[in-house]
Motif scaffolding. Structure first.
Motif, PDB file in Angstrom:
ATOM      1  N   THR A 246       1.129  -0.902   0.081  1.00  0.00           N
ATOM      2  CA  THR A 246       0.081   0.182   0.116  1.00  0.00           C
ATOM      3  C   THR A 246       0.789   1.427  -0.112  1.00  0.00           C
TER       4      THR A 246
ATOM      5  N   ASP B 107      -1.417  11.475   6.202  1.00  0.00           N
ATOM      6  CA  ASP B 107      -2.584  10.900   6.702  1.00  0.00           C
ATOM      7  C   ASP B 107      -2.224  10.286   8.245  1.00  0.00           C
TER       8      ASP B 107
ATOM      9  N   ALA C 166      -3.853   8.386  10.036  1.00  0.00           N
ATOM     10  CA  ALA C 166      -4.289   7.384  10.165  1.00  0.00           C
ATOM     11  C   ALA C 166      -3.940   6.071   9.428  1.00  0.00           C
TER      12      ALA C 166
ATOM     13  N   VAL D 118      -3.687   2.684   8.301  1.00  0.00           N
ATOM     14  CA  VAL D 118      -3.483   1.503   9.200  1.00  0.00           C
ATOM     15  C   VAL D 118      -4.661   1.528  10.321  1.00  0.00           C
ATOM     16  N   GLY D 119      -5.921   0.588   9.588  1.00  0.00           N
ATOM     17  CA  GLY D 119      -6.795   0.922   9.836  1.00  0.00           C
ATOM     18  C   GLY D 119      -6.439  -0.067  11.952  1.00  0.00           C
ATOM     19  N   LYS D 120      -7.144  -0.023  12.557  1.00  0.00           N
ATOM     20  CA  LYS D 120      -7.707  -0.148  13.778  1.00  0.00           C
ATOM     21  C   LYS D 120      -7.445  -1.661  13.983  1.00  0.00           C
TER      22      LYS D 120
ATOM     23  N   SER E 221      -6.305  -4.243  12.655  1.00  0.00           N
ATOM     24  CA  SER E 221      -6.059  -4.700  11.229  1.00  0.00           C
ATOM     25  C   SER E 221      -5.059  -5.710  11.247  1.00  0.00           C
TER      26      SER E 221
ATOM     27  N   ALA F  92      -2.782   2.147  16.434  1.00  0.00           N
ATOM     28  CA  ALA F  92      -4.051   0.973  15.925  1.00  0.00           C
ATOM     29  C   ALA F  92      -3.853  -0.162  16.165  1.00  0.00           C
TER      30      ALA F  92
ATOM     31  N   ASP G 174      -4.808  -3.335  18.873  1.00  0.00           N
ATOM     32  CA  ASP G 174      -5.946  -3.868  20.155  1.00  0.00           C
ATOM     33  C   ASP G 174      -4.759  -3.970  21.266  1.00  0.00           C
TER      34      ASP G 174
END
Length: 204
Positions: free
Chosen positions: A104, A110, A112, A114-116, A118, A144, A146
């Protein structure tokens, strides 16, 4: 005579300067870095492998560049690797290595990319530091993850001498938002007499 870029990399002051240097460096990057004994990708991979036993878990190689870091992860047994980088010329070379599931191109503005949640594990190998990604990249990547997610990264001697980088790391540790799972100083670019500390953080 081929241009040399490594000595220029640590004196960059703007994101535009950084983008331009890595664009021009892309074609000769692997060769120049190899000449200097680049040890950090293997060191970060070994550190992550000590903690993350599930080698089939997707790993994000953030700031993957030409794919040297992804190659180390693959050789270390990690099976599903995605890459992100802001430099299209570097990504073109990474793509040719056939290491990554997905690659990517990211926008450096940007906040963020990286999707949280992910990924359960993210690496930033030779990425965060002077002349490269800012200290706030540590926040971006930790946010990003958990709880229980792992961030494996390096800070070279230039970054370690800059209190904004160590200060940002300590903010995460001192407030208990992250746990330090691994920390070891060692080789980075031996031919340059440059070392780095490898860290693995676990999101609390």
């Amino acid at each position: 005579m081929q241009d040399r870029f490594l000595d220029k990399a640590y004196g960059l002051e703007t994101t535009e300067d950084t983008q331009n240097l890595y664009r021009d460096w892309a074609a000769s990057y692997d060769a120049e870095i190899a000449e200097n004994g680049y040890a950090t990708p293997e060191r970060v991979t070994r550190a992550l492998a000590e903690i993350l036993k599930k080698r089939d878990m997707p790993v994000l190689d953030f700031g993957c560049g030409t794919g040297l870091s992804g190659l180390a992860l693959k050789l270390g047994g990690f099976q599903v690797i995605d890459g992100m980088d802001p430099n299209p010329e570097m990504l073109d070379l990474a793509r040719k290595k056939n290491i990554y599931r997905n690659l990517t191109l990211i926008d450096i503005d940007d906040e963020a990319p990286v999707g949280k949640g992910s990924y359960g594990a993210i690496t930033a190998i030779g990425v965060i530091g002077t002349g490269a990604a800012p200290a706030t990249t540590l926040d971006l990547l930790m946010n990003a993850l958990d709880p229980g997610g792992l961030l494996a990264f390096s800070l070279n001697d230039h970054a370690l001498a800059d209190r904004q980088y160590t200060g940002r790391l300590n903010q995460w540790l001192d407030c208990g938002a992250a746990r330090l799972r691994f920390q070891r100083h060692g080789a980075h670019l031996p031919k340059q007499n440059l070392e780095a500390t490898v860290y693995v953080l676990e999101k609390a």
